[in-house]
Write an enzyme that holds these catalytic residues in place. Structure first.
Site, PDB file in Angstrom:
ATOM      1  N   ASN A 126      -6.664  -3.137  -9.048  1.00 54.52           N
ATOM      2  CA  ASN A 126      -7.802  -2.402  -8.480  1.00 54.52           C
ATOM      3  C   ASN A 126      -8.283  -1.247  -9.359  1.00 54.52           C
ATOM      4  OD1 ASN A 126      -5.418  -1.043  -7.922  1.00 54.52           O
ATOM      5  ND2 ASN A 126      -6.020  -0.408  -5.865  1.00 54.52           N
ATOM      6  N   LYS A 149       2.457  -3.693 -18.496  1.00 58.48           N
ATOM      7  CA  LYS A 149       1.979  -5.013 -18.094  1.00 58.48           C
ATOM      8  C   LYS A 149       0.890  -4.858 -17.040  1.00 58.48           C
ATOM      9  CE  LYS A 149       3.444  -7.855 -14.925  1.00 58.48           C
ATOM     10  NZ  LYS A 149       2.127  -8.381 -14.441  1.00 58.48           N
ATOM     11  N   GLY A 201       1.756  -1.550  -6.738  1.00 55.88           N
ATOM     12  CA  GLY A 201       1.463  -2.868  -6.189  1.00 55.88           C
ATOM     13  C   GLY A 201       1.967  -3.022  -4.769  1.00 55.88           C
ATOM     14  N   VAL A 203       4.377  -4.023  -1.379  1.00 51.09           N
ATOM     15  CA  VAL A 203       5.720  -3.687  -0.901  1.00 51.09           C
ATOM     16  C   VAL A 203       6.738  -4.783  -1.260  1.00 51.09           C
ATOM     17  CG1 VAL A 203       7.139  -3.247   1.145  1.00 51.09           C
ATOM     18  CG2 VAL A 203       4.883  -2.174   0.938  1.00 51.09           C
ATOM     19  N   GLU A 223       4.667   2.956  -6.270  1.00 51.82           N
ATOM     20  CA  GLU A 223       3.456   3.334  -5.538  1.00 51.82           C
ATOM     21  C   GLU A 223       2.954   2.056  -4.887  1.00 51.82           C
ATOM     22  OE1 GLU A 223       0.257   3.586  -4.128  1.00 51.82           O
ATOM     23  OE2 GLU A 223      -0.696   3.638  -6.107  1.00 51.82           O
ATOM     24  N   CYS A 257      -5.170   1.311  -2.194  1.00 59.20           N
ATOM     25  CA  CYS A 257      -3.924   1.395  -1.425  1.00 59.20           C
ATOM     26  C   CYS A 257      -3.900   2.558  -0.441  1.00 59.20           C
ATOM     27  CB  CYS A 257      -2.742   1.503  -2.376  1.00 59.20           C
ATOM     28  SG  CYS A 257      -2.916   2.805  -3.605  1.00 59.20           S
ATOM     29  N   GLU A 360      -1.867  -4.121   6.057  1.00 65.41           N
ATOM     30  CA  GLU A 360      -2.819  -3.738   5.012  1.00 65.41           C
ATOM     31  C   GLU A 360      -3.700  -4.937   4.674  1.00 65.41           C
ATOM     32  OE1 GLU A 360      -2.760  -1.231   0.887  1.00 65.41           O
ATOM     33  OE2 GLU A 360      -1.181  -2.713   1.139  1.00 65.41           O
ATOM     34  N   GLU A 437       3.059  10.278  -9.035  1.00 72.07           N
ATOM     35  CA  GLU A 437       2.223  10.216 -10.218  1.00 72.07           C
ATOM     36  C   GLU A 437       1.321  11.448 -10.172  1.00 72.07           C
ATOM     37  OE1 GLU A 437       1.858   6.337 -11.914  1.00 72.07           O
ATOM     38  OE2 GLU A 437       1.210   5.606  -9.961  1.00 72.07           O
TER      39      GLU A 437
END
Length: 463
Positions: A126, A149, A201, A203, A223, A257, A360, A437
């Site tokens: 995203n 990656k 990404g 869970v 995250e 997210c 989600e 972050e």
């Protein structure tokens, strides 16, 4: 390099065991050089990388729009946040230090803040370029190397970032990119020369990465997903709250997210708020993401579009009412006819136990839920396995601070939503992950402390 929704953009070979090992060994060699440089030397190189990104903002934003499908308007914001991130951590690089502690008899101790080594970054589709900067900024500032990656759905723009770092003067191999899916990620996580893993990404994937990292006693930053509450009290500035709800649900086609997808509205303003949200949602311009007036582009791929549509179908079956949108959108431009477009959706008559409220969706779907009291809405807001974000709209500043203090979420907003200043830490509670972050907090997750104790007299021996 043009955008043709629904068609193959490029083909990228997946990195196997040989390529992953080459990338890690290359990063390991570069780490020996980079980690011995002073903070100010690293600062200058990172500032140069930030300058190049800033200078090439339009080119990189266009690449990101083609890479992801988001509007060029949003992509420019992502690129601005990216160079700001590198600039911020460049500024911190020269100030990283330990402390001196005086001990009895003239002895003393001190601490050194040291890099970890080769760090792995695994990004999401995203915010491909921005996430790579969020991870590489603090990692490189602390003296680490990174193998990154990107998602196999958005492989392009991170390669440009690697080129920019090289142009800026980092040692060859300091920021390496490998391509691939879960198999490549597994090889990275299990590589014995990798010191740390940072993942953005889902869970389930985060859980697998934790398991792999545990076998090597490797620290991880996760995250993960969210199902965040946005609470609108009756005393809120209605215009501002409506804009906040749209920002909390429809950025990047809803593929964010920390989106505030559970919009709790105090019952006395429910009808007024809902009507205004529906009116504004129906006006969102959908279409070619490279056009200046487009505000919503295409979703990432066909399977994801189908998944979002299935959530809406299930919501209707469970009693929710589609107040607007939710259907597929076919732009008039024939070259866009195969694009993965849908109209942004607002759901009414929602209940806390509905799937659309609990899970989600990761698409442009807003669920509106009424509430009556502060105590009630806080309890309902926290009744989720996630804890990434939360928002409150009210003119009562005491109430605002009281409610965000009660929310079990790592990133909270008062009278705004989805702003991402690099100076502030970002991360979640509960199943939304751990570690941070951005901000000074990220330095803690990309460095380690060494304690040194110096004896200035004779050793006091008990033998």
């Amino acid at each position: 390099f043009k955008t043709f929704p629904g068609r193959v953009l490029c083909k990228v070979p997946c990195s196997g065991e040989k390529e992953v090992d080459l990338a890690v060994q290359s990063a390991k060699a570069a780490f020996k050089i980079w980690s011995q440089m002073s903070g100010m030397e690293r600062c200058r190189v990172m500032l140069e990388a930030a300058r190049i990104i800033r200078e090439q903002r339009e080119e990189i934003a266009t690449m990101e729009t083609i890479n992801n499908g988001k509007s060029i308007f949003e992509a420019r914001v992502d690129i601005d946040i990216s160079w700001q991130c590198l600039e911020y951590y460049a500024g911190l690089a020269g100030s990283l230090a330990g402390e001196h502690i005086q001990l009895p008899g003239g002895s003393f101790g001190y601490t050194r803040r040291e890099p970890l080594g080769v760090c792995v970054g695994i990004g999401a589709w995203n915010y491909p370029f921005q996430i790579a900067c969020w991870k590489s900024g603090p990692a490189l500032a602390c003296g680490n190397a990174m193998v990154f990656k990107p998602s196999p759905f958005t492989p392009v723009s991170v390669v440009r970032l690697a080129e920019i770092f090289t142009e800026a003067g980092v040692p060859k191999g300091l920021f390496n990119v490998v391509q691939g899916g879960a198999a490549t990620g597994q090889l990275l996580c299990q590589h014995p020369d990798v010191a740390k893993i940072s993942f953005t990404g889902s869970v389930p994937t985060g859980m697998k990465i934790m398991e792999m990292a545990a076998k090597g006693i490797k620290p991880v930053t996760l995250e993960l997903g969210g199902k965040s509450p946005l609470i609108v009290f009756s005393d809120a500035d209605l215009e501002n709250a409506v804009k906040g709800a749209l920002m909390a649900n429809f950025l990047t086609q809803g593929e964010v997210c920390c989106n505030g997808t559970r919009v709790f509205v105090e019952r006395k303003i429910l009808d007024t708020f809902t009507k205004e949200v529906v009116k504004r949602t129906q006006k969102i311009k959908i279409g070619d993401p490279l056009l200046e007036d487009t505000r919503m582009g295409a979703l990432i791929n066909r399977p994801h579009l189908n998944r979002v549509q299935s959530f809406i179908k299930q919501a209707k079956e469970q009693g929710a009412e589609v107040l607007c949108g939710g259907d597929l959108y076919v732009p008039e431009d024939p070259k866009l006819k195969n694009g993965y477009y849908m109209r942004p959706c607002v759901l009414g008559n929602c209940k806390d136990d509905m799937t659309c409220v609990k899970e989600e969706i990761f698409g442009p779907v807003m669920a509106i839920l009424p509430f009556d009291t502060e105590e009630e809405v806080v309890e309902r807001a926290n009744a989720t396995k996630f804890g990434l974000a939360g928002g409150v709209f009210t003119r009562d500043i005491q109430k605002a601070h009281r409610v965000v203090a009660a929310l079990k979420a790592g990133m909270c907003f008062i009278n705004n939503y989805n702003v991402s200043p690099v100076e502030l830490p970002f991360g979640g509670y509960k199943s939304s992950g751990f570690g941070r972050e951005n901000g000074r907090a990220a330095i803690e997750y990309y460095s380690q402390l060494k304690t040194v104790c110096v004896e200035m007299g004779d050793v006091e021996s008990v033998f």
